[in-house]
Design an enzyme around this catalytic site. Structure first.
Site, mmCIF file in Angstrom:
data_model
loop_
_atom_site.group_PDB
_atom_site.id
_atom_site.type_symbol
_atom_site.label_atom_id
_atom_site.label_comp_id
_atom_site.label_asym_id
_atom_site.label_seq_id
_atom_site.Cartn_x
_atom_site.Cartn_y
_atom_site.Cartn_z
ATOM 1 N N THR A 318 -10.743 2.607 3.713
ATOM 2 C CA THR A 318 -10.240 2.664 5.088
ATOM 3 C C THR A 318 -9.579 4.021 5.305
ATOM 4 O OG1 THR A 318 -9.958 0.277 5.223
ATOM 5 C CG2 THR A 318 -8.720 1.577 6.806
ATOM 6 N N PHE A 320 -7.008 6.247 7.397
ATOM 7 C CA PHE A 320 -5.809 6.126 8.233
ATOM 8 C C PHE A 320 -5.442 7.506 8.778
ATOM 9 C CE2 PHE A 320 -4.226 1.860 7.013
ATOM 10 C CZ PHE A 320 -5.038 1.607 5.915
HETATM 11 O O1 LIG Z 1 -4.127 -5.972 7.404
HETATM 12 C C1 LIG Z 1 -3.856 -5.004 6.698
HETATM 13 O O2 LIG Z 1 -3.432 -5.105 5.552
HETATM 14 C C2 LIG Z 1 -4.015 -3.677 7.260
HETATM 15 O O3 LIG Z 1 -3.392 -2.760 6.795
HETATM 16 C C3 LIG Z 1 -4.999 -3.488 8.378
HETATM 17 C C4 LIG Z 1 -6.411 -3.139 7.898
HETATM 18 C C5 LIG Z 1 -7.250 -2.684 9.118
HETATM 19 O O4 LIG Z 1 -6.784 -2.637 10.225
HETATM 20 O O5 LIG Z 1 -8.419 -2.370 8.889
HETATM 21 C C6 LIG Z 1 -6.353 -2.012 6.977
HETATM 22 C C7 LIG Z 1 -7.176 -1.907 5.931
HETATM 23 C C8 LIG Z 1 -8.212 -2.905 5.659
HETATM 24 O O6 LIG Z 1 -9.393 -2.324 6.149
HETATM 25 C C9 LIG Z 1 -7.976 -4.172 6.347
HETATM 26 C C10 LIG Z 1 -7.083 -4.277 7.329
#
Ligand SMILES: O=C(O)C(=O)C[C@]1(C(=O)O)C=C[C@@H](O)C=C1
Length: 442
Positions: A318, A320
């Protein structure tokens, strides 16, 4: 990074009304920020689009911090940068007076005159304040020396881990919604926000693209986090007992195939964040429900790991972005990325022309995303346009691999501005170059 234990929630309104000029750090340490619409918050929601390039090389004058509660004093030094600078000036004048006085009295007398007033406790010569340097002038934490970083979710969320990766010694501040994280920075409650924008399996997190446009924060960096999901349940619960799996919608999407392979063709329910799902299972002692979350969430909420590494692809990453009130000054001595958003009113092949402005200058694009224009999402066309019932208007988000300090990027954007009716630079920031390997359980 300091970790925060979850408990009850407070809202931004109550923080702003706190009469004390220096809210205790512990206030944040044990609470999650929640969203309450207030006039200050609405002011930021409706920030108008300028329709012009915002150049991060020229930091706009920072808005003054809101009322005293959001700008705590640190020790004897003043609350705001202005206070701090005038403190430096007073200290400096004390030193000068002391030196003059010492010359006159041979150092016997420790009473001196500062700005016409007699004063004691002169700054010893060995503690003469250092002159300001350029780093003193870059955006600094307003809450002492610890950078406060807002993220969406509760402790144990991947966003908390991303905040720790972006700012290793930060104090992470959990927020119940993305919008609250934006507001926490805008209202000087936090210094930065770290928010997910895209995932290698699930795609873009559209909500944050929309919020980037509605708010006036700047992208100052990016971090890529390998996301390693676990299936969590109460101690003693076996997979056969599970008839519901809950998690963040992105996490559910990232584990869809594996859940089926595990025989968990059960109800799947979306909640706000992964760690919040774990907390929910634990707090409600749900023996028929499993949560998809991190190994850290299992530890924090006393759950067992029923299955480890359940993401459909081991290279589950992911991305950020780090957001701040002020842009950073773009450089050319390391790889930078720039994010822009634009819209166009009319004309043919506009998108092609815009993209070719980058192609002709050998600037690689790393991302393009279109979102329906919020204010004018759908326009009906007249009968002559048979076959096209509706015409959609879009905002286009583009990331490209060049710094705004690079003349190629400046020229490309000057050209893009000719074809578009709206153009905003969301940020020009160092690329996350850390090599990553298939996600591990860390
Ligand atoms: O729910 C979480 O733990 C988050 O940090 C959010 C979140 C997202 O929004 O994509 C972040 C990383 C992962 O891809 C899954 C969820």
């Amino acid at each position: 990074m300091q970790s925060l234990a979850p408990s009850s929630t407070i809202n931004i309104k109550s923080i702003l009304r706190t009469p004390s000029p220096s809210p205790s750090p512990s206030l944040f340490r044990h609470h999650r920020l929640t969203f309450t619409v207030n006039s200050a918050a609405r002011r930021f929601d409706s920030a108008p689009n300028t329709g012009s390039i915002t150049n991060p090389a020229v930091p706009p004058s920072a808005p003054p911090p809101p009322a005293a509660p959001a700008t705590p004093a640190t020790g004897g030094v003043g609350k705001s940068r202005a206070d701090w600078q005038s403190s430096c000036a007073i200290l400096a004048s004390k030193v000068v007076s002391q030196q003059q006085n010492t010359e006159k009295t041979g150092g016997a007398d420790n009473i001196t005159v500062v700005n016409g007033h007699k004063t004691l406790d002169l700054v010893p010569v060995e503690k003469i304040p250092k002159p300001l340097t350029i780093t003193d002038l870059s955006p600094a934490p307003m809450h002492g020396s610890t950078l406060r970083v807002a993220y969406q979710g509760v402790p144990g969320a991947y966003s908390e881990a991303a905040a720790g990766k972006a700012y290793p010694d930060c104090e992470a501040i959990p927020c119940d919604q993305f919008e609250v994280a934006f507001q926490a920075v805008e209202l000087w409650i936090a210094d930065r926000a770290v928010l997910p924008v895209e995932n290698s399996l699930g795609g873009s997190i559209h909500r944050n693209y929309d919020l980037l446009l509605r708010h006036r924060l700047h992208i100052v960096g990016e971090v890529q986090l390998p996301v390693h999901h676990c299936l969590l349940a109460l101690p003693g619960v076996r997979k056969e007992f599970i008839n519901r799996v809950i998690s963040h919608p992105q996490a559910l999407a990232q584990c869809e195939l594996t859940l089926t392979k595990l025989g968990l063709t059960v109800t799947r329910e979306a909640v706000d964040d992964t760690a919040g799902a774990a907390e929910f299972v634990s707090a409600n002692k749900l023996r028929d429900t499993a949560a998809i979350a991190s190994a850290r969430a299992a530890e924090l909420y006393n759950l067992n790991i029923l299955a480890d590494g359940i993401q459909d692809d081991s290279s589950n990453i992911t991305r950020f972005v780090m957001l701040a009130r002020d842009p950073i000054i773009p450089r050319t001595d390391r790889p930078f990325k720039t994010s822009i958003v634009f819209a166009h009113d009319k004309g043919t092949s506009v998108l092609f022309k815009v993209l070719s402005a980058f192609a002709f200058r050998n600037i690689s694009l790393t991302k393009i995303e279109s979102r329906p224009h919020r204010n004018r999402p759908i326009r009906l066309v007249d009968d002559a346009n048979v076959g096209t019932a509706k015409h959609f208007e879009y905002m286009f988000y583009v990331d490209f691999e060049a710094s705004m300090a690079d003349v190629r990027a400046q020229n490309a954007l000057a050209e893009v501005q000719e074809f578009t009716s709206f153009l905003r630079v969301l940020g020009s920031y160092p690329m996350d170059m850390t090599p990553w390997s298939p996600s591990r359980g860390d």
